[in-house]
Design a protein around this motif. Structure first.
Motif, PDB file in Angstrom:
ATOM      1  N   LYS A   9       6.500 113.219  15.757  1.00 38.98           N
ATOM      2  CA  LYS A   9       6.429 111.839  15.275  1.00 38.98           C
ATOM      3  C   LYS A   9       7.769 111.127  15.424  1.00 38.98           C
ATOM      4  N   VAL A  10       8.842 111.820  15.090  1.00 36.61           N
ATOM      5  CA  VAL A  10      10.171 111.202  15.197  1.00 36.61           C
ATOM      6  C   VAL A  10      10.482 110.835  16.644  1.00 36.61           C
ATOM      7  N   VAL A  11      10.188 111.750  17.566  1.00 33.44           N
ATOM      8  CA  VAL A  11      10.461 111.482  18.980  1.00 33.44           C
ATOM      9  C   VAL A  11       9.634 110.298  19.471  1.00 33.44           C
ATOM     10  N   MET A  12       8.344 110.285  19.143  1.00 33.04           N
ATOM     11  CA  MET A  12       7.467 109.201  19.600  1.00 33.04           C
ATOM     12  C   MET A  12       7.911 107.849  19.034  1.00 33.04           C
ATOM     13  N   VAL A  13       8.215 107.829  17.752  1.00 32.84           N
ATOM     14  CA  VAL A  13       8.596 106.563  17.113  1.00 32.84           C
ATOM     15  C   VAL A  13       9.929 106.061  17.658  1.00 32.84           C
ATOM     16  N   LEU A  14      10.893 106.959  17.825  1.00 30.54           N
ATOM     17  CA  LEU A  14      12.205 106.546  18.329  1.00 30.54           C
ATOM     18  C   LEU A  14      12.122 106.034  19.768  1.00 30.54           C
ATOM     19  N   LEU A  15      11.349 106.726  20.599  1.00 30.51           N
ATOM     20  CA  LEU A  15      11.215 106.285  21.983  1.00 30.51           C
ATOM     21  C   LEU A  15      10.469 104.952  22.064  1.00 30.51           C
ATOM     22  N   ALA A  16       9.424 104.801  21.244  1.00 27.89           N
ATOM     23  CA  ALA A  16       8.700 103.525  21.229  1.00 27.89           C
ATOM     24  C   ALA A  16       9.606 102.400  20.742  1.00 27.89           C
ATOM     25  N   ALA A  17      10.509 102.725  19.812  1.00 29.50           N
ATOM     26  CA  ALA A  17      11.428 101.706  19.300  1.00 29.50           C
ATOM     27  C   ALA A  17      12.384 101.205  20.376  1.00 29.50           C
ATOM     28  N   VAL A  18      12.619 102.038  21.406  1.00 31.68           N
ATOM     29  CA  VAL A  18      13.451 101.587  22.515  1.00 31.68           C
ATOM     30  C   VAL A  18      12.836 100.340  23.150  1.00 31.68           C
ATOM     31  N   GLY A  19      11.502 100.330  23.215  1.00 36.81           N
ATOM     32  CA  GLY A  19      10.823  99.165  23.759  1.00 36.81           C
ATOM     33  C   GLY A  19      11.081  97.913  22.948  1.00 36.81           C
ATOM     34  N   LEU A  20      11.203  98.056  21.632  1.00 28.38           N
ATOM     35  CA  LEU A  20      11.498  96.902  20.780  1.00 28.38           C
ATOM     36  C   LEU A  20      12.899  96.352  21.046  1.00 28.38           C
ATOM     37  N   ILE A  21      13.797  97.231  21.494  1.00 24.15           N
ATOM     38  CA  ILE A  21      15.159  96.790  21.815  1.00 24.15           C
ATOM     39  C   ILE A  21      15.195  96.124  23.184  1.00 24.15           C
ATOM     40  N   LEU A  22      14.469  96.703  24.143  1.00 19.97           N
ATOM     41  CA  LEU A  22      14.503  96.193  25.506  1.00 19.97           C
ATOM     42  C   LEU A  22      13.740  94.875  25.653  1.00 19.97           C
ATOM     43  N   THR A  23      12.659  94.713  24.898  1.00 18.69           N
ATOM     44  CA  THR A  23      11.817  93.526  25.058  1.00 18.69           C
ATOM     45  C   THR A  23      12.584  92.225  24.826  1.00 18.69           C
ATOM     46  N   PRO A  24      13.320  92.075  23.722  1.00 23.07           N
ATOM     47  CA  PRO A  24      14.072  90.818  23.562  1.00 23.07           C
ATOM     48  C   PRO A  24      15.083  90.589  24.670  1.00 23.07           C
ATOM     49  N   ILE A  25      15.661  91.662  25.201  1.00 23.18           N
ATOM     50  CA  ILE A  25      16.686  91.503  26.235  1.00 23.18           C
ATOM     51  C   ILE A  25      16.089  90.876  27.489  1.00 23.18           C
ATOM     52  N   TYR A  26      14.964  91.446  28.001  1.00 27.83           N
ATOM     53  CA  TYR A  26      14.441  90.895  29.254  1.00 27.83           C
ATOM     54  C   TYR A  26      13.736  89.560  29.046  1.00 27.83           C
ATOM     55  N   LEU A  27      13.206  89.304  27.850  1.00 34.44           N
ATOM     56  CA  LEU A  27      12.573  88.007  27.615  1.00 34.44           C
ATOM     57  C   LEU A  27      13.616  86.902  27.426  1.00 34.44           C
ATOM     58  N   LEU A  28      14.656  87.196  26.661  1.00 36.03           N
ATOM     59  CA  LEU A  28      15.719  86.196  26.489  1.00 36.03           C
ATOM     60  C   LEU A  28      16.465  85.965  27.796  1.00 36.03           C
ATOM     61  N   SER A  29      16.636  87.019  28.595  1.00 34.21           N
ATOM     62  CA  SER A  29      17.243  86.860  29.909  1.00 34.21           C
ATOM     63  C   SER A  29      16.386  85.954  30.791  1.00 34.21           C
ATOM     64  N   MET A  30      15.072  86.095  30.684  1.00 29.08           N
ATOM     65  CA  MET A  30      14.158  85.238  31.436  1.00 29.08           C
ATOM     66  C   MET A  30      14.328  83.773  31.031  1.00 29.08           C
ATOM     67  N   LEU A  31      14.389  83.514  29.732  1.00 34.68           N
ATOM     68  CA  LEU A  31      14.585  82.144  29.261  1.00 34.68           C
ATOM     69  C   LEU A  31      15.923  81.581  29.747  1.00 34.68           C
ATOM     70  N   ARG A  32      16.953  82.416  29.723  1.00 32.90           N
ATOM     71  CA  ARG A  32      18.274  81.953  30.166  1.00 32.90           C
ATOM     72  C   ARG A  32      18.251  81.573  31.638  1.00 32.90           C
ATOM     73  N   GLN A  33      17.640  82.411  32.467  1.00 29.36           N
ATOM     74  CA  GLN A  33      17.616  82.142  33.899  1.00 29.36           C
ATOM     75  C   GLN A  33      16.798  80.900  34.241  1.00 29.36           C
ATOM     76  N   VAL A  34      15.697  80.687  33.521  1.00 31.18           N
ATOM     77  CA  VAL A  34      14.794  79.589  33.858  1.00 31.18           C
ATOM     78  C   VAL A  34      15.266  78.263  33.281  1.00 31.18           C
ATOM     79  N   PHE A  35      15.742  78.267  32.036  1.00 32.78           N
ATOM     80  CA  PHE A  35      15.955  77.006  31.338  1.00 32.78           C
ATOM     81  C   PHE A  35      17.415  76.650  31.080  1.00 32.78           C
ATOM     82  N   TYR A  36      18.313  77.616  31.121  1.00 29.39           N
ATOM     83  CA  TYR A  36      19.719  77.327  30.824  1.00 29.39           C
ATOM     84  C   TYR A  36      20.533  77.264  32.107  1.00 29.39           C
ATOM     85  N   GLY A  37      21.801  76.977  31.962  1.00 31.82           N
ATOM     86  CA  GLY A  37      22.690  76.919  33.110  1.00 31.82           C
ATOM     87  C   GLY A  37      22.565  75.609  33.868  1.00 31.82           C
TER      88      GLY A  37
END
Length: 536
Positions: A416-444
């Motif tokens: 359970k610990v391994v599954m939850v920790l690895l799944a939590a990695v997705g929660l960290i990565l998701t904001p990064i690639y989504l916010l990066s998408m917003l930055r590339q499309v709408f900012y600059g």
């Protein structure tokens, strides 16, 4: 059950299909009348669905309701048998809602508009038929019927590589469908009674070896549709080439057929095999979450990034299904509903952006927030929902899945610990690639070719209306989840309880097998031992 003499489900399934037959007869050269007609049919069917469920569906009943059975082709044992329960009802509502908005989103289609709207309405019927079918052969036919419109919608109205994407889609999904047919025939012809009725099939006692084989067949078929790594590669190509309305349905509804099939058949009808496969589902879910999130980083195409985001988010559904808890299964259902709304909103807004810029390459975008502030605000809201911001539906669904897995008493603590920790990695990565998408499309700074005065036009009232129709329930479910959970909570609790009844038996089998006291010819020791220690 609240009874009704009116064949509500049959009417809801057949109305779009029959209405599509009249489109070629409508005198309309430019397609304006046809699009209003298609929208009217979509709205009428959706309102009919809401009326039927509001008046004649009992939320406290976990059994099938509004059942209708008619003999169709008795020589093949095929019956028109339909009904709804907590697993199918919310997904039927989601299908009607997203498809109606997709018809409205396709307002500017001027190439073969008659054929386009015929295919949209046929697909509408097939979607509802998949979720409502109680006959496994009817389910297979509806599943196949849905493939044809999607293939044509991509191959005719798609992008430059539309034929490649459409062919890849049909090959993957049609190949997966073969496993459904073979598994259905094996279940139907086993025993003294030949039947395709799902409720009767669930009552049969299959040898464990056969049940594992049937489960694996269903898993492959639904793994293509969900999609599960490594059966996912058709999805990014299909999304990148499909028009925005088709992507709305593809991500908002069609992917949910895979999750629905896993719960309906793999989990509910084959509980013995599900217990043995559940750890595999959990691992595949975590792989989906991390792989989809990491691959999304490498995508410069806006829709391909959103497509890999969908692959990542559907991994949470697998983890919830594998949790052996009502909370986890509940979260899997909520994740499907939530992702259906969020993905439909994001793919629609990507289409709005493409209409203005004529490109999906994010490297060619930038600085568009000032020129399209309304699109920017709506896109940002959709991205926040996708990254599971508290107060939005994505947060509730993913939190339920995490809690369901972490509190499961079926797995040992290490797993359970391994599954939850690895799944939590997705929660960290998701904001990064989504916010990066917003930055590339709408900012600059806007690129030179896109920086001309009045080059962009902001979202019009129709586009704002469609986006708000999707975002409002996203926020509503996030603030008051019971709006959605009450539609399926009784059913998910019943399904989970049914699976958990078998869990102690399988756990004891594994204990005996480990000690050498158990000899089951249908469960070879070499295949069982890799799972020893995972289930307590």
């Amino acid at each position: 059950m609240i009874g009704s003499q009116i064949p509500w489900i049959t009417t809801i399934i057949l109305l779009p299909l029959l209405a599509s037959l009249a489109i070629p007869l409508i005198p309309d050269k430019e397609g304006k009348t046809v699009r209003w007609y298609a929208l009217g049919v979509g709205m009428a069917n959706f309102l009919l669905t809401i009326h039927a469920f509001w008046r004649h569906y009992d939320l406290q009943n976990s059994q099938f309701q509004l059942q209708e059975t008619y003999s169709w082709i008795p020589q093949l044992g095929l019956n028109w048998s339909v009904g709804v329960d907590g697993l199918s009802m919310p997904l039927i509502v989601l299908s009607g809602f997203v498809t109606t908005l997709a018809i409205l989103a396709s307002w500017k289609v001027n190439r073969k508009p008659r054929l386009f709207y015929v295919l949209m309405l046929v697909m509408y019927s097939a979607q509802i038929g998949v979720f409502a079918a109680q006959d496994l052969l009817l389910f297979f036919l509806m599943w196949e019927l849905e493939l044809i419109p999607v293939y044509l919608l991509i191959s005719i109205w798609g992008g430059e590589k539309r034929l490649y994407a459409a062919t890849k889609f049909i090959l993957y999904t049609a190949a997966g469908s073969i496993f459904i047919l073979v598994a259905a025939l094996a279940m139907a012809f086993y025993g003294d009674t030949v039947t395709f009725d799902m409720q009767q099939l669930a009552q049969k006692h299959y040898p464990i070896g056969m049940e594992l084989a049937v489960y694996a067949g269903f898993l492959i078929a639904y793994g293509v549709k969900l999609p599960i790594f490594p059966l996912h590669t058709w999805l990014p190509d299909a999304h990148s080439q499909a028009s925005a309305p088709v992507s709305m349905i593809l991500a908002g509804v069609l992917l949910k057929m895979g999750g629905y099939g896993l719960i309906r058949m793999n989990m509910e009808m084959l509980p013995d095999a599900h217990i043995r496969f559940a750890p595999v589902l959990a691992v595949l879910g975590v792989v989906n979450i991390i792989y989809g999130a990491l691959t999304a980083f490498a995508q410069d195409n806006l829709k391909r990034r959103l497509a890999y985001s969908s692959i990542s988010h559907m991994g949470f559904v697998l983890v919830g299904i594998a949790s052996f808890t009502a909370l986890g299964t509940n979260g899997a259902m909520l994740q499907m509903i939530s992702h259906g709304l969020i993905a439909a909103a994001l793919f629609f807004l990507s289409g709005v952006t493409y209409d203005r810029t004529h490109t999906l390459a994010m490297e060619n975008m930038g600085g568009m927030a000032k020129q399209m502030p309304k699109v920017f605000a709506l896109f940002t809201a959709g991205a926040m929902a996708s990254l599971a911001l508290p107060g939005m539906s994505g947060f509730v669904g993913e939190l339920s899945i995490f809690l369901g897995m972490s509190t499961s008493d079926a797995y040992n603590s290490s797993f359970k610990v391994v599954m939850v920790l690895l799944a939590a990695v997705g929660l960290i990565l998701t904001p990064i690639y989504l916010l990066s998408m917003l930055r590339q499309v709408f900012y600059g700074t806007a690129k030179a070719e896109l920086a001309m005065d009045n080059y962009f036009g902001d979202a019009n009232p129709r586009e704002i209306f469609i986006a708000l129709c999707l975002l409002i329930p996203i926020v509503g479910i996030g603030l008051y989840p019971k709006v959605a959970t009450q539609t399926y909570d009784v059913k998910t609790v019943a399904v989970t309880a049914q699976v958990r009844q078998v869990l102690p038996v399988v756990a004891q089998e594994r204990t005996n097998l480990y000690s050498g006291k158990f000899n089951a010819p249908s469960l070879p020791k070499a295949k069982a031992q890799p799972l020893l220690g995972i289930l307590e």
